[in-house]
Design a protein around this motif. Structure first.
Motif, PDB file in Angstrom:
ATOM      1  N   PHE A 118      36.033  27.584 -12.653  1.00  0.00           N
ATOM      2  CA  PHE A 118      35.210  27.210 -13.689  1.00  0.00           C
ATOM      3  C   PHE A 118      34.683  25.632 -13.136  1.00  0.00           C
ATOM      4  O   PHE A 118      35.501  24.932 -12.752  1.00  0.00           O
ATOM      5  CB  PHE A 118      35.788  26.748 -14.949  1.00  0.00           C
ATOM      6  N   HIS A 119      33.385  25.490 -13.067  1.00  0.00           N
ATOM      7  CA  HIS A 119      32.829  24.531 -12.646  1.00  0.00           C
ATOM      8  C   HIS A 119      32.102  23.634 -13.907  1.00  0.00           C
ATOM      9  O   HIS A 119      30.936  24.184 -14.443  1.00  0.00           O
ATOM     10  CB  HIS A 119      31.499  24.538 -11.700  1.00  0.00           C
ATOM     11  N   ASN A 120      32.891  22.903 -14.848  1.00  0.00           N
ATOM     12  CA  ASN A 120      32.914  22.347 -16.009  1.00  0.00           C
ATOM     13  C   ASN A 120      32.148  20.876 -16.225  1.00  0.00           C
ATOM     14  O   ASN A 120      33.026  19.932 -15.852  1.00  0.00           O
ATOM     15  CB  ASN A 120      33.971  22.517 -16.689  1.00  0.00           C
ATOM     16  N   PRO A 121      31.077  20.717 -16.356  1.00  0.00           N
ATOM     17  CA  PRO A 121      30.575  19.177 -16.227  1.00  0.00           C
ATOM     18  C   PRO A 121      31.194  18.435 -17.332  1.00  0.00           C
ATOM     19  O   PRO A 121      31.214  17.057 -17.548  1.00  0.00           O
ATOM     20  CB  PRO A 121      29.162  19.381 -16.477  1.00  0.00           C
ATOM     21  N   ALA A 164      34.411  18.273 -18.085  1.00  0.00           N
ATOM     22  CA  ALA A 164      35.884  18.066 -17.954  1.00  0.00           C
ATOM     23  C   ALA A 164      35.996  16.543 -17.207  1.00  0.00           C
ATOM     24  O   ALA A 164      35.307  16.286 -16.429  1.00  0.00           O
ATOM     25  CB  ALA A 164      36.509  18.930 -16.855  1.00  0.00           C
ATOM     26  N   SER A 165      36.523  15.597 -17.831  1.00  0.00           N
ATOM     27  CA  SER A 165      36.938  14.530 -17.242  1.00  0.00           C
ATOM     28  C   SER A 165      38.110  14.246 -16.090  1.00  0.00           C
ATOM     29  O   SER A 165      38.279  13.561 -15.289  1.00  0.00           O
ATOM     30  CB  SER A 165      37.198  13.444 -18.174  1.00  0.00           C
ATOM     31  N   ARG A 166      38.902  15.383 -16.267  1.00  0.00           N
ATOM     32  CA  ARG A 166      40.157  15.622 -15.510  1.00  0.00           C
ATOM     33  C   ARG A 166      40.517  17.164 -15.150  1.00  0.00           C
ATOM     34  O   ARG A 166      40.216  17.852 -16.186  1.00  0.00           O
ATOM     35  CB  ARG A 166      41.140  14.785 -15.856  1.00  0.00           C
ATOM     36  N   THR A 167      40.635  17.386 -14.007  1.00  0.00           N
ATOM     37  CA  THR A 167      41.204  18.691 -13.950  1.00  0.00           C
ATOM     38  C   THR A 167      42.464  19.017 -13.044  1.00  0.00           C
ATOM     39  O   THR A 167      42.852  17.742 -12.382  1.00  0.00           O
ATOM     40  CB  THR A 167      40.301  19.865 -12.982  1.00  0.00           C
ATOM     41  N   CYS A 168      43.243  19.860 -13.321  1.00  0.00           N
ATOM     42  CA  CYS A 168      44.446  19.957 -12.382  1.00  0.00           C
ATOM     43  C   CYS A 168      44.074  20.297 -10.984  1.00  0.00           C
ATOM     44  O   CYS A 168      43.020  20.809 -10.654  1.00  0.00           O
ATOM     45  CB  CYS A 168      45.527  20.706 -13.312  1.00  0.00           C
ATOM     46  N   ALA A 169      45.153  20.226 -10.054  1.00  0.00           N
ATOM     47  CA  ALA A 169      44.911  20.793  -8.745  1.00  0.00           C
ATOM     48  C   ALA A 169      44.636  22.233  -8.380  1.00  0.00           C
ATOM     49  O   ALA A 169      43.880  22.642  -7.531  1.00  0.00           O
ATOM     50  CB  ALA A 169      46.158  20.409  -7.847  1.00  0.00           C
ATOM     51  N   CYS A 170      45.113  23.009  -9.355  1.00  0.00           N
ATOM     52  CA  CYS A 170      44.995  24.526  -9.350  1.00  0.00           C
ATOM     53  C   CYS A 170      43.475  24.878 -10.001  1.00  0.00           C
ATOM     54  O   CYS A 170      43.073  25.834  -9.812  1.00  0.00           O
ATOM     55  CB  CYS A 170      45.983  25.416  -9.892  1.00  0.00           C
ATOM     56  N   GLY A 171      43.064  24.220 -10.819  1.00  0.00           N
ATOM     57  CA  GLY A 171      41.826  24.159 -11.337  1.00  0.00           C
ATOM     58  C   GLY A 171      41.602  25.113 -12.713  1.00  0.00           C
ATOM     59  O   GLY A 171      40.700  25.644 -13.138  1.00  0.00           O
ATOM     60  N   GLU A 172      42.894  25.553 -13.140  1.00  0.00           N
ATOM     61  CA  GLU A 172      43.070  26.344 -14.292  1.00  0.00           C
ATOM     62  C   GLU A 172      43.265  25.392 -15.638  1.00  0.00           C
ATOM     63  O   GLU A 172      43.243  26.153 -16.884  1.00  0.00           O
ATOM     64  CB  GLU A 172      44.492  27.161 -14.270  1.00  0.00           C
ATOM     65  N   SER A 173      43.147  24.098 -15.481  1.00  0.00           N
ATOM     66  CA  SER A 173      43.247  23.320 -16.873  1.00  0.00           C
ATOM     67  C   SER A 173      42.427  22.002 -16.612  1.00  0.00           C
ATOM     68  O   SER A 173      42.337  21.621 -15.476  1.00  0.00           O
ATOM     69  CB  SER A 173      44.678  22.966 -17.250  1.00  0.00           C
ATOM     70  N   PHE A 174      42.239  21.643 -17.742  1.00  0.00           N
ATOM     71  CA  PHE A 174      41.225  20.263 -17.662  1.00  0.00           C
ATOM     72  C   PHE A 174      41.485  19.434 -18.896  1.00  0.00           C
ATOM     73  O   PHE A 174      42.113  19.887 -19.954  1.00  0.00           O
ATOM     74  CB  PHE A 174      39.777  20.860 -17.673  1.00  0.00           C
ATOM     75  N   SER A 175      40.858  18.067 -19.137  1.00  0.00           N
ATOM     76  CA  SER A 175      40.694  17.663 -20.212  1.00  0.00           C
ATOM     77  C   SER A 175      39.434  17.079 -20.240  1.00  0.00           C
ATOM     78  O   SER A 175      38.845  16.818 -19.190  1.00  0.00           O
ATOM     79  CB  SER A 175      42.025  16.557 -20.088  1.00  0.00           C
ATOM     80  N   LEU A 228      32.813  24.134 -23.322  1.00  0.00           N
ATOM     81  CA  LEU A 228      32.202  24.644 -21.924  1.00  0.00           C
ATOM     82  C   LEU A 228      30.796  24.710 -21.769  1.00  0.00           C
ATOM     83  O   LEU A 228      30.249  25.292 -20.849  1.00  0.00           O
ATOM     84  CB  LEU A 228      32.819  26.112 -21.954  1.00  0.00           C
ATOM     85  N   ALA A 229      30.202  24.025 -22.648  1.00  0.00           N
ATOM     86  CA  ALA A 229      28.501  24.074 -22.392  1.00  0.00           C
ATOM     87  C   ALA A 229      28.113  23.588 -21.087  1.00  0.00           C
ATOM     88  O   ALA A 229      28.568  22.492 -20.841  1.00  0.00           O
ATOM     89  CB  ALA A 229      27.849  23.166 -23.694  1.00  0.00           C
ATOM     90  N   GLY A 230      27.265  24.310 -20.286  1.00  0.00           N
ATOM     91  CA  GLY A 230      27.079  24.110 -19.215  1.00  0.00           C
ATOM     92  C   GLY A 230      27.674  24.308 -17.839  1.00  0.00           C
ATOM     93  O   GLY A 230      27.525  23.921 -16.853  1.00  0.00           O
ATOM     94  N   THR A 231      28.842  24.942 -18.180  1.00  0.00           N
ATOM     95  CA  THR A 231      29.933  25.539 -17.179  1.00  0.00           C
ATOM     96  C   THR A 231      29.278  26.697 -16.481  1.00  0.00           C
ATOM     97  O   THR A 231      28.534  27.485 -16.892  1.00  0.00           O
ATOM     98  CB  THR A 231      31.245  25.912 -17.989  1.00  0.00           C
ATOM     99  N   GLU A 232      29.778  26.447 -15.215  1.00  0.00           N
ATOM    100  CA  GLU A 232      29.194  27.708 -14.211  1.00  0.00           C
ATOM    101  C   GLU A 232      30.846  28.421 -13.753  1.00  0.00           C
ATOM    102  O   GLU A 232      31.636  27.836 -13.429  1.00  0.00           O
ATOM    103  CB  GLU A 232      28.601  27.282 -12.968  1.00  0.00           C
TER     104      GLU A 232
END
Length: 108
Positions: free
Chosen positions: A91-94, A96-107, A73-77
């Motif tokens: 979460f605006h996570n720099p 994350a290479s991929r997020t789901c449509a709802c924005g609640e999960s990422f990879s 999460l470093a750098g996340t807003e």
């Protein structure tokens, strides 16, 4: 470091007031395994420090992350929306290479 927008600050302070949390409470932000993209975000209020916690403060809000979550999460807003497309924290996570449509999960 995690930063928060003014909208998120306002909502966090509303929750603190409504729930009756005192000055010893802080916002705990973490990452857990799960969700459609592999990792999911978690927000809680806590008043117990854990070994390895990293603390930051933005706009008067004290934020804690465990070391594993900090790496993701470093750098996340953290933002908050209450518009027609949904209500809640985003979460605006720099990292994350991929997020789901709802924005609640990422990879990463």
């Amino acid at each position: 470091m995690i930063t928060i927008t003014e909208r998120a600050e306002k909502q966090i302070n509303t929750i603190i007031k409504e729930e009756g949390y005192d000055q010893s409470h802080f916002l705990r932000v973490s990452v857990e395994s799960g969700g459609c993209s592999g990792l999911s975000y978690k927000l809680d209020f806590d008043n117990q420090e854990k070994p390895g916690d990293q603390f930051f403060e933005d706009k008067g809000i004290r934020i804690a992350l465990d070391i594993k979550s900090f790496l993701y999460l470093a750098g996340t807003e953290l933002d908050y929306t209450d518009g027609l497309n949904g209500k809640g924290f985003n979460f605006h996570n720099p990292n994350a290479s991929r997020t789901c449509a709802c924005g609640e999960s990422f990879s990463v």
